[in-house]
Design an enzyme around this catalytic site. Structure first.
Site, PDB file in Angstrom:
ATOM      1  N   VAL A 124     -17.808   4.270  -1.953  1.00 29.43           N
ATOM      2  CA  VAL A 124     -18.408   3.005  -1.519  1.00 29.43           C
ATOM      3  C   VAL A 124     -19.730   3.262  -0.794  1.00 29.43           C
ATOM      4  O   VAL A 124     -20.761   2.669  -1.119  1.00 29.43           O
ATOM      5  CB  VAL A 124     -17.452   2.215  -0.586  1.00 29.43           C
ATOM      6  N   LYS A 167       0.862  -1.190   0.000  1.00 28.84           N
ATOM      7  CA  LYS A 167       0.000   0.000   0.000  1.00 28.84           C
ATOM      8  C   LYS A 167       0.890   1.228   0.000  1.00 28.84           C
ATOM      9  O   LYS A 167       2.008   1.210   0.526  1.00 28.84           O
ATOM     10  CB  LYS A 167      -0.859  -0.014   1.274  1.00 28.84           C
ATOM     11  N   GLY A 216     -19.890   7.582   6.117  1.00 34.06           N
ATOM     12  CA  GLY A 216     -19.041   7.883   4.962  1.00 34.06           C
ATOM     13  C   GLY A 216     -19.818   7.601   3.691  1.00 34.06           C
ATOM     14  O   GLY A 216     -20.108   6.445   3.364  1.00 34.06           O
ATOM     15  N   VAL A 217     -20.180   8.679   2.990  1.00 32.74           N
ATOM     16  CA  VAL A 217     -21.059   8.528   1.818  1.00 32.74           C
ATOM     17  C   VAL A 217     -20.246   8.797   0.545  1.00 32.74           C
ATOM     18  O   VAL A 217     -20.645   9.597  -0.295  1.00 32.74           O
ATOM     19  CB  VAL A 217     -22.268   9.498   1.937  1.00 32.74           C
ATOM     20  N   GLY A 218     -19.072   8.150   0.434  1.00 33.23           N
ATOM     21  CA  GLY A 218     -18.194   8.388  -0.715  1.00 33.23           C
ATOM     22  C   GLY A 218     -18.391   7.347  -1.804  1.00 33.23           C
ATOM     23  O   GLY A 218     -19.514   6.888  -2.056  1.00 33.23           O
TER      24      GLY A 218
HETATM   25  P1  NAD Z   1     -14.093   8.242  -0.363  1.00 34.53           P
HETATM   26  O1  NAD Z   1     -12.955   9.156  -0.129  1.00 34.53           O
HETATM   27  O2  NAD Z   1     -14.740   8.209  -1.715  1.00 34.53           O
HETATM   28  O3  NAD Z   1     -15.288   8.527   0.681  1.00 34.53           O
HETATM   29  C1  NAD Z   1     -15.068   8.615   2.054  1.00 34.53           C
HETATM   30  C2  NAD Z   1     -16.185   9.482   2.632  1.00 34.53           C
HETATM   31  O4  NAD Z   1     -16.067   9.447   4.050  1.00 34.53           O
HETATM   32  C3  NAD Z   1     -16.079  10.943   2.201  1.00 34.53           C
HETATM   33  O5  NAD Z   1     -17.355  11.408   1.771  1.00 34.53           O
HETATM   34  C4  NAD Z   1     -15.618  11.663   3.480  1.00 34.53           C
HETATM   35  O6  NAD Z   1     -16.147  12.983   3.593  1.00 34.53           O
HETATM   36  C5  NAD Z   1     -16.190  10.755   4.554  1.00 34.53           C
HETATM   37  N1  NAD Z   1     -15.486  10.802   5.824  1.00 34.53           N
HETATM   38  C6  NAD Z   1     -14.156  10.897   6.045  1.00 34.53           C
HETATM   39  N2  NAD Z   1     -13.922  10.848   7.367  1.00 34.53           N
HETATM   40  C7  NAD Z   1     -15.120  10.695   7.983  1.00 34.53           C
HETATM   41  C8  NAD Z   1     -15.537  10.565   9.317  1.00 34.53           C
HETATM   42  N3  NAD Z   1     -14.658  10.584  10.329  1.00 34.53           N
HETATM   43  N4  NAD Z   1     -16.861  10.430   9.590  1.00 34.53           N
HETATM   44  C9  NAD Z   1     -17.774  10.406   8.578  1.00 34.53           C
HETATM   45  N5  NAD Z   1     -17.423  10.538   7.283  1.00 34.53           N
HETATM   46  C10 NAD Z   1     -16.119  10.667   6.998  1.00 34.53           C
HETATM   47  O7  NAD Z   1     -13.578   6.781   0.078  1.00 34.53           O
HETATM   48  P2  NAD Z   1     -14.134   5.387  -0.406  1.00 34.53           P
HETATM   49  O8  NAD Z   1     -13.428   4.976  -1.635  1.00 34.53           O
HETATM   50  O9  NAD Z   1     -15.630   5.420  -0.378  1.00 34.53           O
HETATM   51  O10 NAD Z   1     -13.590   4.437   0.747  1.00 34.53           O
HETATM   52  C11 NAD Z   1     -14.179   4.422   2.037  1.00 34.53           C
HETATM   53  C12 NAD Z   1     -13.433   3.438   2.925  1.00 34.53           C
HETATM   54  O11 NAD Z   1     -13.493   2.127   2.354  1.00 34.53           O
HETATM   55  C13 NAD Z   1     -11.947   3.736   3.119  1.00 34.53           C
HETATM   56  O12 NAD Z   1     -11.551   3.313   4.401  1.00 34.53           O
HETATM   57  C14 NAD Z   1     -11.267   2.881   2.070  1.00 34.53           C
HETATM   58  O13 NAD Z   1      -9.926   2.576   2.406  1.00 34.53           O
HETATM   59  C15 NAD Z   1     -12.154   1.651   2.143  1.00 34.53           C
HETATM   60  N6  NAD Z   1     -12.122   0.859   0.926  1.00 34.53           N
HETATM   61  C16 NAD Z   1     -12.499   1.415  -0.254  1.00 34.53           C
HETATM   62  C17 NAD Z   1     -12.486   0.650  -1.404  1.00 34.53           C
HETATM   63  C18 NAD Z   1     -12.917   1.212  -2.740  1.00 34.53           C
HETATM   64  O14 NAD Z   1     -13.147   0.424  -3.668  1.00 34.53           O
HETATM   65  N7  NAD Z   1     -13.067   2.527  -2.895  1.00 34.53           N
HETATM   66  C19 NAD Z   1     -12.072  -0.699  -1.338  1.00 34.53           C
HETATM   67  C20 NAD Z   1     -11.713  -1.247  -0.098  1.00 34.53           C
HETATM   68  C21 NAD Z   1     -11.741  -0.447   1.022  1.00 34.53           C
END
Ligand code: NAD
Length: 357
Positions: free
Chosen positions: A190, A84, A186-188
């Site tokens: 995923v 990573k 976390g509404v990103g």
């Molecule tokens: P992202 O950056 O698209 O979304 C994250 C969201 O969480 C953002 O909207 C942010 O504002 C919000 N956030 C950050 N800190 C916060 C908090 N303390 N409380 C509430 N909201 C908060 O990220 P993502 O790609 O959706 O990934 C989310 C998590 O899943 C991460 O931990 C990432 O490592 C993990 N993950 C993602 C993937 C993937 O395919 N994207 C795969 C495996 C694991």
């Protein structure tokens, strides 16, 4: 979080195969590449861009995430090792500064000559990965296929959704989402698609995000409700789905939780492995993060291997639910937490690979 260990102490305690550390003078950022284990194949894991309280926290994050990738690939039984990278930036970075840092990161990747491949993660975007790919061929997952999402998030969300259904089956004998409430933190990339899937399946969705406007917008779209940051861990729900940052399951939060199960995408949800036992003692079913969040990694590996059929990709990602069914059943039979059962599964896969060498 204040740092507890120096660079040297972190490296001394690291059980991985190596780390690459570089200070990027032009942006004041630190680049960390943590190489954990290549037993199953070349090390692959995303690139996180984030501001940390101190550089040591960035290195620690990279190491923890790389170890998680070793577990994730082994749980999925795919031919990749765990690695990573983290770009620890001093503050928001855009335009030429961001592109410059990404190019220099790509050049550093090239020095590893394929031992590690990167992709998108928290804080980086598919566009960022295309910038890295300007200078390096060691970027995976940017060549999508027609009809499938071009970023891993929606696939990861599908895997988490399958995980939620598995947890519901295990706990209630039915995986129906009617009358079930899921709190998505976390509404990103995923959490957003996951919230939509739950709502579409008839579940009630509670949303929380640092970006309250985003949480509000999605809640309006799907008919959910917003929970404020202060109330996340005290809010009653069936499933708590951490989809933002890690370490939200810790001695400070676990006693307050009012959920029956935890199933989410965030990496390293447990502050320490002891938190899995604390959850089990409270009767809260925990779906090990590295199993449940493997949907994007699985789909993009299959695409990389030539799979072009979107329905087949979906089927394989939904298989994460079947894998969790087995892990939950094994945990009950052994009288242990699902984390231990998942860890034994990982150990079996790694040991088999070592025996073949
Ligand atoms: P992202 O950056 O698209 O979304 C994250 C969201 O969480 C953002 O909207 C942010 O504002 C919000 N956030 C950050 N800190 C916060 C908090 N303390 N409380 C509430 N909201 C908060 O990220 P993502 O790609 O959706 O990934 C989310 C998590 O899943 C991460 O931990 C990432 O490592 C993990 N993950 C993602 C993937 C993937 O395919 N994207 C795969 C495996 C694991």
């Amino acid at each position: 979080m204040a740092h507890e260990q120096s660079f040297l102490e972190l490296i001394e305690a690291w059980d991985g195969s190596g780390v690459v550390v570089k200070h990027d003078e032009l942006t004041g950022s630190w680049i960390f590449i943590a190489l954990h284990d290549d037993t199953l194949g070349p090390m692959v894991g995303g690139c996180r861009m984030k501001t940390y309280a101190c550089p040591e926290d960035g290195l620690r994050d990279a190491m923890r995430l790389a170890r998680g990738m070793t577990h994730k690939w082994a749980a999925l039984d795919l031919p990749c090792g765990g690695g990573k990278s983290v770009l620890a930036i001093p503050g928001p970075l855009s335009g030429a500064d961001r592109r410059g840092l990404l190019h220099r990161f790509g050049e550093l990747l090239n020095t590893l000559d394929g031992a590690y491949g990167t992709g998108e993660d928290l804080g980086t975007t598919p566009e960022d990965m295309r910038v890295v790919a300007d200078v390096s061929k060691h970027v995976v997952g940017i060549h999508g296929i027609e009809g499938a999402p071009s970023d891993p998030g929606p696939f990861t969300a599908r895997g988490v959704f399958a995980g939620i259904r598995s947890a519901l089956r295990h706990r209630h004998g039915t995986d129906s989402l009617s009358d079930r409430t899921v709190l998505v933190q976390g509404v990103g990339d995923v959490g957003g698609p996951l919230a939509r899937m739950i709502s579409k399946a008839g579940g009630t969705v509670l949303l929380c995000d640092l970006d309250q406007n985003l949480a509000f917008a999605v809640s309006v779209e799907i008919g959910g409700s917003v929970v404020t940051q202060d109330n996340v861990y005290q809010t009653e729900c069936d499933v708590y789905a951490p989809c933002a940052v890690g370490a939200t399951l810790n001695p400070g939060t676990i006693p307050s939780l009012r959920c029956d199960m935890v199933v989410g995408s965030a990496n390293n949800q447990l502050e320490s492995n002891a938190d899995a036992d604390a959850l089990a003692e409270r009767g809260i079913l925990y779906a090990p993060d590295y199993v449940v969040n493997g949907g994007g990694a699985l789909a993009f590996t299959l695409i990389h291997q030539g799979q072009r059929n979107v329905a087949e990709l979906d089927r394989r990602v939904r298989g994460i639910g079947d894998m969790l069914d087995e892990i939950f059943a094994e945990a009950v039979a052994a009288g242990e937490s699902p984390l231990n059962s998942a860890a034994r599964r990982v150990e079996r896969v790694l040991q088999n690979a070592k025996n073949k060498d």
